[in-house]
Design a protein around this motif. Structure first.
Motif, PDB file in Angstrom:
ATOM      1  N   UNK A  91       2.974   4.536  10.299  1.00 47.42           N
ATOM      2  CA  UNK A  91       2.484   4.676  11.679  1.00 47.42           C
ATOM      3  C   UNK A  91       1.664   3.459  12.089  1.00 47.42           C
ATOM      4  N   UNK A  92       0.826   2.994  11.169  1.00 47.53           N
ATOM      5  CA  UNK A  92       0.018   1.809  11.448  1.00 47.53           C
ATOM      6  C   UNK A  92       0.894   0.606  11.751  1.00 47.53           C
ATOM      7  N   UNK A  93       1.969   0.440  10.972  1.00 43.61           N
ATOM      8  CA  UNK A  93       2.893  -0.674  11.200  1.00 43.61           C
ATOM      9  C   UNK A  93       3.590  -0.547  12.548  1.00 43.61           C
ATOM     10  N   UNK A  94       4.041   0.664  12.866  1.00 40.94           N
ATOM     11  CA  UNK A  94       4.739   0.897  14.125  1.00 40.94           C
ATOM     12  C   UNK A  94       3.841   0.564  15.314  1.00 40.94           C
ATOM     13  N   UNK A  95       2.616   1.085  15.274  1.00 42.42           N
ATOM     14  CA  UNK A  95       1.681   0.867  16.389  1.00 42.42           C
ATOM     15  C   UNK A  95       1.358  -0.611  16.544  1.00 42.42           C
ATOM     16  N   UNK A 142       0.831  -1.207   0.000  1.00 40.87           N
ATOM     17  CA  UNK A 142       0.000   0.000   0.000  1.00 40.87           C
ATOM     18  C   UNK A 142       0.865   1.256   0.000  1.00 40.87           C
ATOM     19  N   UNK A 143       2.025   1.196   0.647  1.00 43.56           N
ATOM     20  CA  UNK A 143       2.949   2.334   0.606  1.00 43.56           C
ATOM     21  C   UNK A 143       3.397   2.618  -0.823  1.00 43.56           C
ATOM     22  N   UNK A 144       3.578   1.548  -1.599  1.00 44.53           N
ATOM     23  CA  UNK A 144       3.979   1.708  -3.001  1.00 44.53           C
ATOM     24  C   UNK A 144       2.828   2.207  -3.858  1.00 44.53           C
ATOM     25  N   UNK A 145       1.625   1.720  -3.579  1.00 43.35           N
ATOM     26  CA  UNK A 145       0.462   2.100  -4.388  1.00 43.35           C
ATOM     27  C   UNK A 145      -0.057   3.503  -4.044  1.00 43.35           C
ATOM     28  N   UNK A 159       2.141   7.189   2.693  1.00 40.30           N
ATOM     29  CA  UNK A 159       3.151   6.274   3.227  1.00 40.30           C
ATOM     30  C   UNK A 159       3.349   6.448   4.724  1.00 40.30           C
ATOM     31  N   UNK A 160       3.421   7.691   5.180  1.00 40.15           N
ATOM     32  CA  UNK A 160       3.671   7.926   6.605  1.00 40.15           C
ATOM     33  C   UNK A 160       2.556   7.343   7.468  1.00 40.15           C
ATOM     34  N   UNK A 161       1.315   7.453   7.022  1.00 42.01           N
ATOM     35  CA  UNK A 161       0.197   6.897   7.793  1.00 42.01           C
ATOM     36  C   UNK A 161       0.277   5.372   7.852  1.00 42.01           C
TER      37      UNK A 161
END
Length: 221
Positions: A96-100, A83-86, A91-93
């Protein structure tokens, strides 16, 4: 029995199928949205099946719980990478989702181990009504996890197509878009629960630190 082979417990066999389906989904994500989404969603649905199998067959195991959690986390992270690529503007959001997600689960599991509890779901959640309701109500847990995965899956599909069009005149839009809109509040709420889980886990760890420091102070008197 002492000679039981944990690796071939039925729930763990289902877990291996989940891993294979997830890998197939990852491979096809850049090119074939139908194959990728089908394998990804089936892998996710099997997450509920292996839990029922474990309870029904009395084949719950620490290995199975670990396999289950690692598969869940890796699958979601790999989808978010795509999704970051698409959607590079967001990307930052996604980061953040991955980090949390990773931080809340990792610290929660570690705090469970520090307290000598073999499962993060068996912790005393009486002091936190949000986590108590989230982990003890299987319907709520399933809805949260399913809604979260559907939200990201529909975002993925919408990169290729909005889905079958719903005939609403000038307001017509695709089915994938509708599902994404419906699941968005669930996904955001799950992220909120993860933040609560992260805070509660940190509180558990710091409480152990305080207890240890008090014990050391007592010995020095």
């Amino acid at each position: 029995m002492s000679d039981e082979n944990i690796y071939i417990f039925v729930p763990n066999l289902i877990g291996y199928v989940r891993v294979i389906l997830a890998l197939i989904a990852f491979y096809y994500m850049p090119t074939d949205c139908v194959m990728a989404t089908s394998c990804y969603i089936i892998s996710g649905l099997l997450d509920a099946v292996d839990g029922h199998a474990a309870r029904m067959l009395n084949q719950s195991s620490r290995f199975g719980a670990l396999l289950d959690m690692v598969t869940d986390r890796c699958a979601t992270m790999c989808l978010l990478v795509v999704l970051c690529l698409f959607y590079p503007a967001y990307t930052f959001l996604f980061q953040l989702s991955m980090i949390i997600d990773i931080a809340s689960h990792w610290i929660h599991v570690q705090s469970s181990l520090m307290k000598g509890i073999d499962s993060h779901k068996k912790m005393d959640l009486s002091a936190n009504p949000i986590l108590r309701h989230y982990y003890n109500n299987k319907k709520v847990l399933f809805l949260a996890c399913a809604g979260n995965e559907l939200f990201y899956s529909m975002l993925y599909l919408m990169h290729f197509t909005p889905g079958p069009m719903l005939p609403l005149g000038p307001l017509s839009f695709g089915l994938w878009t509708l599902i994404c809109i419906i699941c968005a509040p669930i996904a955001f709420a799950k992220t909120g629960v993860s933040l609560v889980q992260l805070y509660a886990a940190c509180e558990n760890v710091t409480s152990l630190d305080i207890e240890e420091r008090k014990a050391k102070a007592e010995k020095q008197k």
